[in-house]
Scaffold this active site. Structure first.
Site, short mmCIF file in Angstrom:
data_model
loop_
_atom_site.label_atom_id
_atom_site.label_comp_id
_atom_site.label_asym_id
_atom_site.label_seq_id
_atom_site.Cartn_x
_atom_site.Cartn_y
_atom_site.Cartn_z
N LYS A 170 0.76 -1.37 -0.03
CA LYS A 170 -0.01 0.02 -0.02
C LYS A 170 0.46 1.21 0.04
CE LYS A 170 -1.92 2.47 2.95
NZ LYS A 170 -1.30 3.84 2.61
N GLY A 224 7.75 5.36 7.36
CA GLY A 224 6.75 6.21 8.00
C GLY A 224 7.12 7.56 8.98
N SER A 225 6.25 7.68 9.33
CA SER A 225 6.41 8.62 10.19
C SER A 225 6.56 7.93 11.99
CB SER A 225 5.92 10.05 10.66
OG SER A 225 4.16 9.13 10.66
N ALA A 227 5.26 8.75 14.40
CA ALA A 227 3.63 8.45 15.00
C ALA A 227 3.05 7.52 14.30
CB ALA A 227 2.75 9.48 14.76
N THR A 228 2.71 7.32 13.29
CA THR A 228 2.23 6.20 12.42
C THR A 228 2.80 5.17 12.95
OG1 THR A 228 1.46 7.37 10.98
CG2 THR A 228 1.16 5.50 10.20
N GLY A 229 4.10 4.40 12.71
CA GLY A 229 4.70 3.78 12.85
C GLY A 229 4.04 2.88 14.58
N GLU A 246 10.70 1.09 10.00
CA GLU A 246 11.27 2.23 9.69
C GLU A 246 10.63 3.73 9.66
OE1 GLU A 246 14.86 1.50 9.23
OE2 GLU A 246 14.79 -0.72 9.04
N CYS A 280 15.06 9.96 4.97
CA CYS A 280 15.17 9.30 6.50
C CYS A 280 16.08 9.51 6.84
CB CYS A 280 14.46 8.04 7.23
SG CYS A 280 14.92 7.02 5.54
N GLU A 374 12.16 17.06 13.67
CA GLU A 374 12.77 16.39 12.11
C GLU A 374 12.12 17.38 11.16
OE1 GLU A 374 10.54 12.60 10.42
OE2 GLU A 374 12.59 12.43 10.10
P1 NAD Z 1 3.56 8.57 7.47
O1 NAD Z 1 3.37 7.54 8.28
O2 NAD Z 1 2.41 9.17 7.21
O3 NAD Z 1 2.71 7.93 6.37
C1 NAD Z 1 3.50 6.42 6.47
C2 NAD Z 1 2.39 5.30 5.36
O4 NAD Z 1 1.31 5.40 6.27
C3 NAD Z 1 1.62 6.43 3.91
O5 NAD Z 1 1.41 4.87 3.64
C4 NAD Z 1 -0.07 6.44 4.93
O6 NAD Z 1 -1.40 6.36 3.90
C5 NAD Z 1 0.02 5.58 5.73
N1 NAD Z 1 -0.81 5.72 6.93
C6 NAD Z 1 -1.25 6.05 7.39
N2 NAD Z 1 -2.20 6.40 8.50
C7 NAD Z 1 -1.67 5.35 8.89
C8 NAD Z 1 -1.73 3.75 10.08
N3 NAD Z 1 -2.73 4.72 11.04
N4 NAD Z 1 -1.42 2.86 10.43
C9 NAD Z 1 -1.10 2.19 9.21
N5 NAD Z 1 -0.36 3.00 7.93
C10 NAD Z 1 -0.50 4.74 8.15
O7 NAD Z 1 4.79 9.24 6.67
P2 NAD Z 1 5.39 10.11 5.70
O8 NAD Z 1 4.75 11.75 5.54
O9 NAD Z 1 4.45 9.33 4.74
O10 NAD Z 1 6.82 9.90 5.55
C11 NAD Z 1 7.09 10.77 5.97
C12 NAD Z 1 8.41 10.18 7.29
O11 NAD Z 1 8.21 8.88 6.95
C13 NAD Z 1 8.94 10.90 7.90
O12 NAD Z 1 9.22 10.98 9.45
C14 NAD Z 1 10.46 10.33 7.40
O13 NAD Z 1 11.70 10.00 8.59
C15 NAD Z 1 10.29 9.15 7.19
N6 NAD Z 1 11.09 7.73 6.86
C16 NAD Z 1 11.52 6.54 7.29
C17 NAD Z 1 12.46 6.16 6.55
C18 NAD Z 1 12.96 5.16 7.27
O14 NAD Z 1 13.66 4.33 6.30
N7 NAD Z 1 13.41 5.28 8.76
C19 NAD Z 1 12.30 6.41 5.40
C20 NAD Z 1 11.26 7.12 4.26
C21 NAD Z 1 11.23 7.95 5.57
#
Ligand code: NAD
Length: 468
Positions: A170, A224-225, A227-229, A246, A280, A374
């Site tokens: 997704k 992703g972020s 908070a979502t993680g 990640e 990231c 960040e």
């Molecule tokens: P995000 O957390 O907003 O979204 C990431 C994904 O999660 C999207 O596909 C989104 O639709 C999905 N999502 C939204 N709500 C969800 C839920 N409740 N449960 C599960 N999935 C959900 O992040 P973003 O804004 O797309 O990306 C930016 C962030 O990602 C930054 O904080 C960055 O540091 C981090 N990031 C980390 C890495 C790494 O490898 N550590 C790599 C790239 C980005």
């Protein structure tokens, strides 16, 4: 206009509703993606679950061959996919942009094909034989962000299929198109159901949340972020899913007094501004020794002021716009606040639309929002220090721990300091240079588990120990 359907069980799967995808360079629509329902997700998971029965039984050689075939497919379609990434993500075709992302995706796929997790014999003596087997998990749910849509999808999907799992991916609502096309292409060579895709705009239905709680998904790999993680981890608890998370970083770079400012300026710049800082493991705070602080700032400004920023489709652009309005507003807020606390050495004023020029701000310290948060954008705060102990303590004073770097002409001294950084990866005289043979992951709030290398591959398996 770019229009793709979902791919479920090897075939196009249409949805009633679709959502528009915007080019961040122009604000114009460039296509639309399916707005999947929870029923569509269930169909995708059921298809992956069915496909797992045969896929999990494939020999190691067959899985390797299939993974290599996927790598080749990515190579064949690299230019088409790069153009889609530029259109929806905003990054330029050139420089460390979408063509580079596709090159990385193909290289990672090829390298992953060559990895394996052979049976380990732990004991073989008169008392008995003990073997450690690595077994695929089942359906892997991959949830990706908007910064490197194709590369991160490849990082998630390829180790999954290499180890005999099947996938439902997704992508982010901001960047679904290249991943939809990627999954179409992959399905030309993989059996139906091995890789499926669902997309949605996260308004009526949150597919990521549903995947994290889905009883038939055995693992979530999420980038992703933070908070979502954390939400993923909570939702995954009831079904005891395997997780690789990640998450965000706030990587520090530390420049020692013996570094050569002009020699390191290019590396420092790209350490911080790769993908417009929307990376990231980009350097998000730079600590510079008092003795060379001004010279480093000057060298950085000299290098950064020559970088062409523009529409990613223009062959001359080296950096593009910020990907979305929310991220742009965050960067703008942090820069406006930083202006009241420090000195803007370059940039600082938002351009047209989502464009924001490379911005360097000096005179800040830990506790200032641009240092503590960040920024995930084209802005680098430079912090002056005089005592290395103070610099290490400030670098480690963060809930995040993804990457870090030490810049010095004394590599041995830098290696010793590297070990004192609280982060998953530390680079010397470079930053963020990840590679497919080296495990990559965060400590502290930056995540759980690693990707890449054998250690990353092992996260797509459960151990079964056989005693005889
Ligand atoms: P995000 O957390 O907003 O979204 C990431 C994904 O999660 C999207 O596909 C989104 O639709 C999905 N999502 C939204 N709500 C969800 C839920 N409740 N449960 C599960 N999935 C959900 O992040 P973003 O804004 O797309 O990306 C930016 C962030 O990602 C930054 O904080 C960055 O540091 C981090 N990031 C980390 C890495 C790494 O490898 N550590 C790599 C790239 C980005």
């Amino acid at each position: 206009m770019e229009e793709f359907d979902l791919v479920i069980n090897g075939s196009a799967h249409t949805t009633v509703d679709r959502f528009i995808v915007i080019n961040p360079a122009t604000g114009e629509p460039i296509g639309s993606a399916p707005n999947a329902t929870l029923a569509d997700l269930d169909t995708a998971v059921a298809s992956a679950k069915r496909a797992f029965v045969d896929w999990a039984q494939k020999s190691d050689a067959d899985l390797k061959e299939a993974t290599l075939a996927v790598a080749a497919k990515i190579g064949e379609h690299a230019e088409e996919l790069a153009r889609l990434v530029t259109l929806e993500q905003g990054k330029p075709l050139n420089g460390l942009g979408s063509r580079w992302e596709l090159g990385g995706a193909q290289a990672w796929a090829g390298y992953t094909a060559g990895l394996s997790l052979p049976v380990k014999v732990l004991q073989n003596d008169n008392a008995g034989r003990v073997e450690l087997h690595r077994k695929p998990l089942g359906v892997v749910g991959s949830i990706t962000p908007w910064n490197f849509p194709v590369m991160i999808a490849v990082w998630h999907m390829l180790p999954a299929i290499r180890t005999g799992n099947t996938v439902v991916v997704k992508p982010s609502p901001f960047t679904p198109l290249a991943t939809l096309r990627l999954v179409q292409i992959i399905n030309e060579i993989l059996p139906p159901g091995v890789v499926n895709i669902v997309t949605g705009d996260d308004t009526k239905v949150n597919l990521g949340a549903a995947m994290s709680a889905h009883p038939d998904i055995r693992k979530i790999v999420f980038t992703g972020s933070c908070a979502t993680g954390q939400k993923v981890m909570q939702s995954a608890a009831a079904t005891m899913k395997r997780l690789t998370l990640e998450l965000g970083g706030n990587d520090a770079g530390i420049v020692l007094a013996d570094a050569d400012p002009k020699a390191i300026a290019e590396g420092l710049f790209w350490g911080g501004f790769i993908n417009n800082g929307q990376t990231c493991a980009a350097m998000k705070r730079l600590y510079v020794h008092d003795d060379i602080h001004d010279a480093v700032c000057q060298a950085l400004v000299d290098y950064a002021s020559k970088i062409p920023v523009g529409d990613g489709l223009a062959e001359g652009s080296v950096l593009g716009p910020i990907q979305n309005r929310m991220q742009f507003d965050k960067v703008k807020r942090l820069v406006e606040d930083a202006k009241t606390r420090g000195k803007v050495l370059l940039g600082g004023e938002a351009g047209e639309g989502l464009f924001f020029p490379p911005t360097i701000v000096a005179g800040l310290k830990n506790g200032d929002p641009l240092v503590d948060e960040e920024q995930f954008g084209p802005v680098l705060p430079v912090i002056r220090y005089s005592d290395i102990e103070e610099a290490i303590a400030s670098a480690n004073d963060s809930p995040n721990g993804l990457g870090g770097s030490i810049w010095s002409s004394d590599i041995e001294a830098a290696r010793k300091l590297a070990l004192r950084m609280q982060c998953g990866s530390v680079w010397i005289n470079k930053h963020g240079a990840i590679q497919p043979n080296a495990p990559f992951g965060g400590v502290k709030s930056s995540g759980l588990g690693v990707e890449f290398g054998e250690e990353g591959l092992a996260e797509y398996t459960d151990i079964q120990t056989v005693f005889s």
